[in-house]
Each structure stands twice: as C-alpha cells, then as structure tokens.
Design a protein around this motif. Structure first.
Motif, PDB file in Angstrom:
ATOM      1  N   ALA A  83      27.726  60.918  -3.911  1.00  0.00           N
ATOM      2  CA  ALA A  83      27.974  59.642  -3.228  1.00  0.00           C
ATOM      3  C   ALA A  83      27.786  59.781  -1.716  1.00  0.00           C
ATOM      4  CB  ALA A  83      29.380  59.147  -3.549  1.00  0.00           C
ATOM      5  N   GLY A  84      28.388  60.809  -1.131  1.00  0.00           N
ATOM      6  CA  GLY A  84      28.277  61.018   0.312  1.00  0.00           C
ATOM      7  C   GLY A  84      26.838  61.259   0.735  1.00  0.00           C
ATOM      8  N   LEU A  85      26.115  62.033  -0.075  1.00  0.00           N
ATOM      9  CA  LEU A  85      24.718  62.329   0.264  1.00  0.00           C
ATOM     10  C   LEU A  85      23.852  61.077   0.172  1.00  0.00           C
ATOM     11  CD1 LEU A  85      24.471  65.775  -1.535  1.00  0.00           C
ATOM     12  CD2 LEU A  85      24.261  65.398   0.922  1.00  0.00           C
ATOM     13  N   ALA A  86      24.150  60.211  -0.815  1.00  0.00           N
ATOM     14  CA  ALA A  86      23.397  58.953  -0.935  1.00  0.00           C
ATOM     15  C   ALA A  86      23.631  58.094   0.303  1.00  0.00           C
ATOM     16  CB  ALA A  86      23.815  58.209  -2.195  1.00  0.00           C
ATOM     17  N   ALA A  87      24.873  58.094   0.805  1.00  0.00           N
ATOM     18  CA  ALA A  87      25.187  57.323   2.012  1.00  0.00           C
ATOM     19  C   ALA A  87      24.401  57.864   3.202  1.00  0.00           C
ATOM     20  CB  ALA A  87      26.688  57.381   2.283  1.00  0.00           C
ATOM     21  N   THR A 132      21.726  47.293  -9.271  1.00  0.00           N
ATOM     22  CA  THR A 132      22.355  48.571  -8.927  1.00  0.00           C
ATOM     23  C   THR A 132      21.385  49.329  -8.029  1.00  0.00           C
ATOM     24  OG1 THR A 132      21.374  49.549 -10.901  1.00  0.00           O
ATOM     25  CG2 THR A 132      23.658  48.808 -11.078  1.00  0.00           C
ATOM     26  N   PHE A 133      21.940  50.084  -7.085  1.00  0.00           N
ATOM     27  CA  PHE A 133      21.098  50.945  -6.264  1.00  0.00           C
ATOM     28  C   PHE A 133      20.992  52.274  -6.992  1.00  0.00           C
ATOM     29  CE2 PHE A 133      22.886  47.907  -3.271  1.00  0.00           C
ATOM     30  CZ  PHE A 133      21.739  47.466  -2.632  1.00  0.00           C
ATOM     31  N   ASN A 134      19.798  52.572  -7.479  1.00  0.00           N
ATOM     32  CA  ASN A 134      19.586  53.755  -8.300  1.00  0.00           C
ATOM     33  C   ASN A 134      19.116  54.932  -7.470  1.00  0.00           C
ATOM     34  OD1 ASN A 134      20.301  52.546 -10.751  1.00  0.00           O
ATOM     35  ND2 ASN A 134      18.269  51.600 -10.911  1.00  0.00           N
ATOM     36  N   VAL A 135      19.233  56.095  -8.092  1.00  0.00           N
ATOM     37  CA  VAL A 135      18.864  57.336  -7.416  1.00  0.00           C
ATOM     38  C   VAL A 135      17.434  57.284  -6.868  1.00  0.00           C
ATOM     39  CG1 VAL A 135      18.287  58.433  -9.645  1.00  0.00           C
ATOM     40  CG2 VAL A 135      18.774  59.853  -7.668  1.00  0.00           C
ATOM     41  N   GLU A 136      16.506  56.702  -7.658  1.00  0.00           N
ATOM     42  CA  GLU A 136      15.107  56.703  -7.212  1.00  0.00           C
ATOM     43  C   GLU A 136      14.859  55.670  -6.111  1.00  0.00           C
ATOM     44  OE1 GLU A 136      16.256  55.691 -10.036  1.00  0.00           O
ATOM     45  OE2 GLU A 136      15.133  54.029 -10.925  1.00  0.00           O
ATOM     46  N   ASP A 137      15.792  54.721  -5.937  1.00  0.00           N
ATOM     47  CA  ASP A 137      15.671  53.774  -4.821  1.00  0.00           C
ATOM     48  C   ASP A 137      15.990  54.476  -3.505  1.00  0.00           C
ATOM     49  OD1 ASP A 137      15.258  51.863  -6.766  1.00  0.00           O
ATOM     50  OD2 ASP A 137      17.382  51.278  -6.831  1.00  0.00           O
ATOM     51  N   VAL A 138      16.969  55.358  -3.547  1.00  0.00           N
ATOM     52  CA  VAL A 138      17.408  56.048  -2.333  1.00  0.00           C
ATOM     53  C   VAL A 138      16.503  57.229  -2.008  1.00  0.00           C
ATOM     54  CG1 VAL A 138      19.440  56.928  -1.148  1.00  0.00           C
ATOM     55  CG2 VAL A 138      19.725  55.550  -3.211  1.00  0.00           C
ATOM     56  N   TYR A 139      16.103  57.948  -3.066  1.00  0.00           N
ATOM     57  CA  TYR A 139      15.243  59.130  -2.885  1.00  0.00           C
ATOM     58  C   TYR A 139      13.897  58.853  -3.546  1.00  0.00           C
ATOM     59  CZ  TYR A 139      19.833  61.346  -2.213  1.00  0.00           C
ATOM     60  OH  TYR A 139      21.094  61.669  -1.796  1.00  0.00           O
ATOM     61  N   GLY A 190      29.451  58.332 -13.890  1.00  0.00           N
ATOM     62  CA  GLY A 190      30.153  58.527 -12.631  1.00  0.00           C
ATOM     63  C   GLY A 190      29.183  58.717 -11.474  1.00  0.00           C
ATOM     64  N   LEU A 191      28.160  59.572 -11.702  1.00  0.00           N
ATOM     65  CA  LEU A 191      27.218  59.905 -10.631  1.00  0.00           C
ATOM     66  C   LEU A 191      26.474  58.675 -10.123  1.00  0.00           C
ATOM     67  CD1 LEU A 191      25.738  63.170 -12.164  1.00  0.00           C
ATOM     68  CD2 LEU A 191      27.159  63.014 -10.120  1.00  0.00           C
ATOM     69  N   ASN A 192      25.970  57.851 -11.062  1.00  0.00           N
ATOM     70  CA  ASN A 192      25.209  56.670 -10.653  1.00  0.00           C
ATOM     71  C   ASN A 192      26.087  55.664  -9.915  1.00  0.00           C
ATOM     72  OD1 ASN A 192      26.228  56.735 -13.290  1.00  0.00           O
ATOM     73  ND2 ASN A 192      25.225  54.823 -13.813  1.00  0.00           N
ATOM     74  N   VAL A 193      27.373  55.601 -10.317  1.00  0.00           N
ATOM     75  CA  VAL A 193      28.300  54.688  -9.639  1.00  0.00           C
ATOM     76  C   VAL A 193      28.508  55.174  -8.200  1.00  0.00           C
ATOM     77  CG1 VAL A 193      30.619  53.701  -9.682  1.00  0.00           C
ATOM     78  CG2 VAL A 193      29.436  54.167 -11.832  1.00  0.00           C
ATOM     79  N   GLY A 194      28.683  56.474  -8.044  1.00  0.00           N
ATOM     80  CA  GLY A 194      28.870  57.051  -6.702  1.00  0.00           C
ATOM     81  C   GLY A 194      27.673  56.794  -5.793  1.00  0.00           C
ATOM     82  N   ILE A 195      26.481  56.926  -6.356  1.00  0.00           N
ATOM     83  CA  ILE A 195      25.266  56.703  -5.566  1.00  0.00           C
ATOM     84  C   ILE A 195      25.187  55.233  -5.138  1.00  0.00           C
ATOM     85  CG2 ILE A 195      22.728  56.636  -5.709  1.00  0.00           C
ATOM     86  CD1 ILE A 195      22.947  59.211  -7.438  1.00  0.00           C
ATOM     87  N   ASP A 196      25.477  54.331  -6.077  1.00  0.00           N
ATOM     88  CA  ASP A 196      25.472  52.887  -5.785  1.00  0.00           C
ATOM     89  C   ASP A 196      26.482  52.577  -4.665  1.00  0.00           C
ATOM     90  OD1 ASP A 196      24.673  50.098  -6.677  1.00  0.00           O
ATOM     91  OD2 ASP A 196      26.827  49.986  -7.051  1.00  0.00           O
ATOM     92  N   ASP A 197      27.678  53.146  -4.776  1.00  0.00           N
ATOM     93  CA  ASP A 197      28.708  52.950  -3.745  1.00  0.00           C
ATOM     94  C   ASP A 197      28.214  53.460  -2.385  1.00  0.00           C
ATOM     95  OD1 ASP A 197      30.299  52.114  -5.772  1.00  0.00           O
ATOM     96  OD2 ASP A 197      31.723  53.786  -5.681  1.00  0.00           O
ATOM     97  N   GLY A 198      27.635  54.664  -2.414  1.00  0.00           N
ATOM     98  CA  GLY A 198      27.178  55.299  -1.175  1.00  0.00           C
ATOM     99  C   GLY A 198      26.184  54.413  -0.444  1.00  0.00           C
TER     100      GLY A 198
END
Lengths: 622, 299
Positions: free
Chosen positions: A14-18, A58-65, A406-414
């Motif tokens: 989550a922190g890294l996504a932020a 949802t903000f997904n992992v591939e949206d951020v990275y 849990g992981l995807n929720v954390g990334i979305d939050d971040g």
C-alpha cells in the motif's frame, strides 16, 4: 531540519503504491521503511488480484506500475481454485475457479519479498526523479505538530518535517496507536495466519497440479484440518515453491487456544496436502566419529558441498529457463548431459558418503501475520489531522468465505491517498476538512469498501452454483431452506437485499461459524468424499527448527513490553504466539523477544512497537 | 561515462580476492590444506568493509572512488564486487606474471605504484584498506603501503569524518589492550591519510537526504557493477613504472620455511551431554549452577 511535502510511513504494497502514484503525478515524496529493505518485513498468503467491478473503479496494480504485466514480478497466474472439505483420509472437492475469476482481470500467487522488492525498485526510481525516494532501515518513533507541519522523529536519523503523512504501517499501525486515530484491533476483528514455504522444483509442480508453465493452482481446505477452529487452510503454487498456511479467526483461537504451528502441521499431515508437497530429499549419513578429526571435517564439507550442488542442479534440471541458461552458458551441451551430471552427483553421494534419498518435503520459511477483517474493522474515517491511513493500517481487506483479498485493496487505498495528497499539494491545503475528507470520500467510492459492507448477490450465485454437487441431504437439515431460497434468482435478490438492510454484523455469526467451517465440511467428506492416501509420513520440523531457519538481526532491547503479566490474555499468548516467545514463570507471563516475527498477536495487551530500523526478522520469501 | 561526483575528495580502496571459507563453498585436500581449484573466491570480508568505508565518503562528501587490487585476471571479480559496494568510478587490476610469489612488502610496492596511477595524477586524499586478509592474516600490506606512500597511517578506524575546508580527517580508533578492554581514541590528521578499517566499522547516515543519496549511489553501483569492464584498467609492471626487482619473488624478503598446523590446546573443561527431556539431569545442572553462583538467585 529537512522538509518534505509528503512522508509515507511503511514500505508494504500500500505504501509503495502511494509513493509510485505520487511520483506518477510529479510530486516529491519520501517513504520511510523500518526493514533493511522494502519487502523484508512483509508476508502474505498470498494472491494479488486485479479487478474489473461492474460498478465503480478500482485502481489496479497495472494502473500504478505500467511495467507490471511485462516484468511480472509474481509467481504463477492462478487458473484453478479449489475448495476441499476434509475428514481424515476423505476429501470432497468443489471447483471455485469461477468465483476466483469473478470480476477479475487476473489473480497471481505472489511472494512479498520479491513483489514488494520490485514495487520498491519501480517506485523509488520514479520518486528519485521528483527528488524523493525510499529511506529504509528507519523506524518512526513519534509525531509532533508544529505550525501545521508534522515533525517526524525516528530511532535512527535526525527529525524531519512533512506537510502530509500517509500511514501505511500495517495491521499493528503505531501511527494509529500514537495518534489515537483508531483503537487497537480486537481478536474479533482479526485473523491470525501462519504460513510455511515449501520447496518444490518448477516442473514437478506443473506435473503434480496438472498445470502449464504459465498456470497456477490454489487449494483451500476446511473440515478436520481446522482442529475445530473457524477458518481454514490454503496451498498456493508459486514458481518453484508452495505457500502452505492456515488462517483462523483470532477470537476462535482465543476461545480454545492451539499453538499456531499445530494448525499448519494438521494441514501438512492431511494426506492430500502431504501428497501435494512431497519431493525427493537428500538425508546426510552421520559421520563416523572414529575417523581422524581432519577426515571428519573434510567429509562434512564434501557432503555439504555435494548436496548443495545436487539441489541446485536438480532445481535447474526441472526448470525450463534454468536448463536453457545452463546450456546457453556452455557449461552443458544438452539436457541429457545435465541429467547425467545430476545422476553422477547423486550416485557419488549415495555410494561414497552413504547419503540416502527419501520421499519427504522441505520447508524453507515459517512466518505469521495478523490480517484485519475489513468487514469488521475498516476505519470509517481513515484519517487523523494530516495523516491518511491505508491498507492494513486502516483495517481494510475483503474476506468472505473463499474470497481473500488484501493486497489489491491496499494498492487501491494507496493510490486514493496519493491522489488526495497531490490535490492538497496543488491547493496548499492539508487540512482535515480538505485533504482528509476528500480521501475519505474517495475510499467510500471504492468498490472494495462496498464489498466490505454488503453481500454481492452475483458472487453468491457463482458460489452456490459451485456447490450444486453438494448432496442436499447433508446441508438439508441445516441450510436446506436457505439453499432453496437462494436457488431462485428473484428470491435470492430479495433475500440478499433484506440481508444487506439487516447488516453484515447481524449475519456474520450465522455464516462464519464452527458449523460452516468445521462440521458441514467434515460431514461432506465423510459421506461423499473420495479416499486419499499418503505414500509417506512427512517429517515436520519442530518450531525450534523453524525459528532456527529464520533470519534475524537481533536487537538487544525488546520492542514489546508486557503490561500485565498476570492477565488472562497474556496467559493465552503462551500458546498463541506463533514463535512461542512467551512462557510462564511462577504466576507471571514472561517474554523472550528474540524469536519474535512481529505478527502482533500479543499487541492488544502489550506496549507493542515495531523493532528499530533493520532489526528483527528478515523474511527471505514473505 | 559521466561522473556524478565532485572532485573535492578523492579516495581509493585496496582490496583482495580471497577464498570463501563458508561451509558448502570451501574444499580441502586430503592433507588438510586448502583446495584452491575447488574453492570459490570472493571479495575478502575485510576488503568489503573497507569498500563500505569508501562508500561513506561518496555518500557524505561526494567523493570520487577508485578501487585497486593485485592479482591474476580472475581478481577482476573482487573489483566488481567492491564496485557494487562503493560505486567506484575507477577500477584497477595490477596484473603481471612478475608479481607472482609476492610477500606483503612486494605487494605494497605494487599498490603504491597503483595509487599514483589513479585518475587526476594520483592525488588521493584517503586510501582505505581492510584490517587483514582472511587467507594471509598478516595485516601488514596496509601499513606497508601507507609507509611507501608516505601517508599518515590510521589503523583500527571505526568512524571518520572529513572537514573539506581545513582538509583534516577526524577518526575514531578502537584499541584493544591485551584483549582486556577497548579504548576509543579520537585522532585528527591532515590529508592525505591511509585508513585501515576495523572489522567493527559500520557506516552511518543520519539525515533523510544522506539516506536518499545512499540509495541513489547504491543503485548507480548496481548498474556500474553490471558493466564493470567499462571502468576497469589493467596495469602491468611497465605501465605502473616499477622496478621489477622490487616486485614478485625477487622483491620479497620473507622466506616461508614451513607451515605447521597449530597444535590444539588440551581442553581443561570436561563436557557432558545433557538430555533436555531428562528431568534428573536438568535438576543436577540447576543444582550445579546454583552452587557455582554461590547461592545467588537467578532471575
């Protein structure tokens, strides 16, 4: 004092996504991580999902990275999702692949050391271009406010100032505790998870689970493997390891404490699991003590070296990529030549040093974690002053039966927190009313938040379809009416609507009970399950051996202080600490913190801090 | 090749490729001597600490770092590993058949010549070396190189800081007096100096910006070490401008007559294996401890 716009505390997903999102938005941000490097303190089940919900985004992992799909710092794409009801040697299996694929772009099995390491690399590269970056090995000790700026004090480096703070310090968030933003989670709001990483060569995994090179399997377990607790076991295929673990409602464990490792052991002893994890293992022969000392030493080194070679070569032989690499490097001309060398080393070990090759399994890492049950503990307003809480720190995660996210929720939050902070920087307004509220509103709009509050009737239908082979007479006595009600589309819609009005909290005790997790699965397995036999008895390491295998940077001083050594809660910790750090002496509970893996199982009634920078456990897999 | 560092401070590290003595990597011959062909070689552990000390200068002062080693072509790998640790801007391999059989004095002669070949007319402000090598254990190469260079020698250094204005170095030295207790000595010396790093040295960076610089240079180090050959210069006797009589076997006054195994001292303690599950045995242990401690209460 140095000044920064944004400080993110905690380098998990989550922190890294932020950090990545802020950098994507051209904002300077720093991330403070207590571990030696990002990922070394993190552990998950775990599967990382990317979602495409019908309503909302949802903000997904591939949206951020953007490089995620190309680099895939993951293990295997999960293409089979099975639920097993177990009772002794009987197993009844349900295929839940459709439920796993529900509204999902993909779900990958992951190991957090590697995954978060990759996230950190991407995020820090982007952050550096904005004059920020990741500062690891630093533990935040306290926060103070001076002229609306937050002064952050740490155990390691000089204090610095930040205008906004993102709290991503996990389920045992110290920031939440020191600011009083939320109360410590109670056992009713938590799961305790324990996991071991099992070694198994790549192509053996594929043969055993009937999957292709780009595929993976997930297996969930309920029934007698739970030892009558509410929860279950899991087994996920990674590239060349397996994640095998047990996750239980913490209050259920509190009620009748079992040592957490016994729950993993129960799973490993199940014949289906035992057969899944088995492998060929080299067992050293005792060295003859009558030999001269030098000869003993030489033999010991020779055997160690040969076994290491045998393991490495065997892993390479059973891995498409490694085999290709060996041949390309010119070390070997063909696959046959690698095989011949492998046989030679094995023969050498067997004949010269009497090494035995037996069927058993190999554990690489033991770990544990508390998981916040989002539907019971997600923060209503996940902010305090200029601090935004994300992921586990905000108590957010989705756990509904076999749905575990849990992981995807954390990334979305971040990402949502980063967006709110970026707006605050643009307006130079870090006030609670502006920044905090806009983040809170964004979180409310997240489809994940809806999933933490309501039952999704479409998901329920898929689950019920999967359960259609379950003989009606078994569930008939208990849930027959419910099933009949749910089989009809209209009635189901009405019933779910009614249930959602009633509220999740009223329903949960019915859905999550010993009956659904233990009794019904046992009955199912006993009456209709197929028989599975294990071909060997797994040699399960003792907890002492498991701890000995972990890597630590010991701290002299304990990061945990026992507040009341006579309390009932603390007495239960003697059993419930996953690494048995607590013992009874006289009438008092005493702590030896050295083996602590920082799960926080004891946090509720202790003064609980994360260890100082770089100290404590260092997960190699996670 | 772009240099990211300033020329305010020039440092060099001298390192050594050594056998990896860890279990699973080391092999011995039947007579108990090291089987060098079968044993992996790595950057010596003390050389690694010296490299860390040089990296500190890079992070804190933006120093330019050069790393040098004497050895056969394979010793390149020590340079690569050192570059990974200290983000070196320049790598030197002093390699020549004439260097074979060198003792510490002959080695020091080569290293001295090497330091003078560092880019920028060899004006090196600080030379770092490890405390000793894990295969030789003499601890002489460093001091002898310092002597040949005419640099002030500071041994057992566990911390240092440089004042770039006055060009003085202030260092903390950990001194052990006959193994009984440790003294921390703080010394100051004008540059240039030769620093031999104590095994207990640990670099410490105490602000966010230093930590960020640390990460940045570490990343740079990783990408540089992947292409270490771009940074590598191989120099022989002639290129170093050394008198061949001063290197290799001819330049080595040391004569190793014979190496003998150190006889193991007779143990004066008696040992007994205690079974942790045997209550009687454990009770006896507790009773003995109680007696030894003179009845002191164990808490």
């Amino acid at each position: 004092m140095e000044h920064y716009d944004v400080a993110i505390i905690g380098g998990g997903s989550a922190g890294l996504a932020a950090l990545k999102q802020l950098s994507n938005l051209n904002k300077q941000a720093i991330l403070i991580e207590a571990g030696k490097k990002a990922g070394s303190k993190n552990i998950s089940g775990g599967i990382l999902y990317s979602k495409k919900p019908k309503h909302g985004k949802t903000f997904n992992v591939e949206d951020v990275y953007p490089e995620f799909l190309q680099d895939t710092p993951v293990e295997r794409r999960i293409t089979q999702y099975m639920l097993h009801a177990t009772s002794r040697d009987k197993v009844f299996t349900m295929n839940l692949t459709a439920a796993h694929e529900y509204q999902a772009n993909f779900g990958y099995s992951v190991l957090l050391n590697k995954l978060n390491g990759w996230f950190a690399k991407q995020a820090s590269e982007s952050a550096e271009r904005q004059g920020g970056g990741i500062v690891s090995g630093v533990h935040v000790r306290s926060l103070n406010w001076q002229n609306e700026k937050t002064v952050i004090e740490t155990d390691e480096i000089e204090p610095f100032e930040a205008k906004a703070v993102i709290a991503a310090d996990g389920v045992n968030s110290e920031l939440a505790e020191m600011t009083g933003a939320r109360a410590k989670f109670t056992p009713e709001q938590l799961y305790q998870g324990v996991k071991v990483i099992v070694k198994l060569p790549e192509e053996i995994i594929e043969q055993r689970f009937g999957i292709g090179p780009d595929e993976g399997a997930a297996h969930l377990f309920a029934g007698d493997v739970t030892l009558n607790h509410i929860g279950g076991g899991f087994l996920y295929t990674n590239l060349d390891t397996l994640s095998v673990g047990a996750v239980y409602h913490y209050d259920s464990l509190m009620e009748r404490p079992s040592e957490p490792y016994t729950l993993v052991n129960a799973l490993i002893k199940n014949p289906l699991v035992a057969e899944f994890i088995k492998d060929q293992v080299a067992v050293k022969e005792e060295i003859d003590k009558n030999l001269p000392k030098e000869e003993q030493l030489r033999t010991r080194f020779a055997v160690s070296k040969l076994i290491k070679t045998w393991n490495e070569l065997r892993d390479s032989y059973h891995s498409r990529a490694a085999r290709k690499k060996l041949i390309e490097s010119g070390k070997y001309k063909s696959e046959e030549e690698i095989r011949a060398r492998l046989d030679y080393v094995q023969n050498e070990l067997a004949t010269k040093y009497y090494t035995k090759f037996v069927t058993d399994y190999v554990e690489l890492e033991y770990g544990a974690k508390l998981v916040p049950d989002g539907k019971r503990c997600a923060m209503k307003k996940p902010y305090y002053k200029n601090i935004l809480f994300v992921g586990d720190a905000a108590g957010r995660g989705i756990f509904i039966g076999p749905r575990i996210e849990g992981l995807n929720v954390g990334i979305d939050d971040g990402v949502r927190a980063a967006n709110a902070v970026a707006r605050a920087i643009d307006r130079n307004n870090f006030s609670t009313q502006f920044m905090g509220e806009s983040y809170s509103q964004s979180i409310e709009e997240s489809p994940y938040t809806r999933d933490m509050k309501e039952i999704d009737k479409d998901y329920l239908k898929i689950f019920l379809d999967a359960a259609k082979d379950v003989p009606k007479d078994i569930i008939g006595q208990r849930y027959g009416m419910v099933f009949r009600l749910m089989s009809s589309g209209t009635l189901r819609g009405l019933a779910v609507g009614f249930a959602n009005i009633l509220g999740y909290d009223k329903l949960l005790p019915l859905v999550e009970s010993e009956d659904t997790y233990v009794q019904v699965p046992i009955e199912l397995a006993e009456k209709t399950g197929r028989q599975v036999q294990a071909t060997y008895e797994p040699t399960i390491p003792t907890i002492a051996q498991r701890i000995a295998q972990l890597k630590y940077d010991d701290d002299r001083v304990s990061h945990i202080k026992v507040l009341n050594p006579k309390s009932e809660f603390m007495k239960k910790m003697v059993t419930l600490c996953p690494t048995l750090c607590y013992s009874m002496e006289g009438g008092d509970v005493t702590l030896q913190h050295e083996a602590c893996i920082e799960c926080g199982s004891c946090a509720k009634e202790t003064e609980w801090r994360h260890p100082r920078g770089e100290k404590g456990v260092i997960y190699q897999y996670g | 090749m772009t240099s990211t560092t300033t020329k305010d401070l020039n440092v060099a590290v001298i390192v050594k490729l050594e056998p990896d003595f860890s279990e699973g990597n080391v092999s011995y011959n039947a007579d108990g001597t090291l089987n060098r062909a079968e044993t992996k070689s790595i950057l010596g552990p003390h050389s690694a600490i010296a490299s860390n000390a040089a990296f500190y200068a890079k992070v804190k002062y933006g120093a330019r770092v050069a790393v040098g080693t004497m050895g056969p072509p394979i010793a390149e790998s020590a340079l690569q590993q050192a570059q990974l640790l200290c983000d070196a801007d320049e790598l030197h391999l002093y390699s020549d058949r004439l260097f074979a059989g060198a003792d510490t004095l002959a080695t020091a002669e080569v290293l001295k010549a090497g330091v003078s070949k560092v880019e920028g007319d060899g004006k090196v402000d600080i030379v770092f070396s490890g405390h000793r090598a894990s295969d030789g254990e003499t601890g002489q190469t460093g001091p002898q190189t310092a002597w040949k260079l005419g640099y002030t020698f500071l041994g057992h250094v566990i911390d240092y800081n440089v004042d770039l204005q006055s060009r003085f170095v202030r260092a903390k030295r950990l001194i052990s007096l006959q193994g009984f207790y440790d003294i921390l000595e703080e010394v100051e010396a004008p540059l240039p100096v030769f620093i031999s790093i104590d095994p207990s040295y640990k670099a410490f960076f105490n602000t966010v910006s230093q930590r960020l610089a640390f990460e940045k240079y570490q990343k740079e180090a990783r990408s540089r070490a992947e292409n270490y050959k771009q940074f590598l210069k191989v120099l022989n006797t002639q290129q170093l401008g050394i008198d061949p009589k001063l290197v290799g076997l001819p330049g080595s006054p040391t004569i190793v007559y014979k190496v003998e195994r150190i006889p193991k001292a007779k143990a004066s303690r008696k040992s007994e294996v205690i079974d942790g599950a045997n209550r009687d045995q454990l009770t006896r242990v507790a009773a003995n401890m109680y007696e030894v401690l003179g009845g002191m209460v164990i808490k």
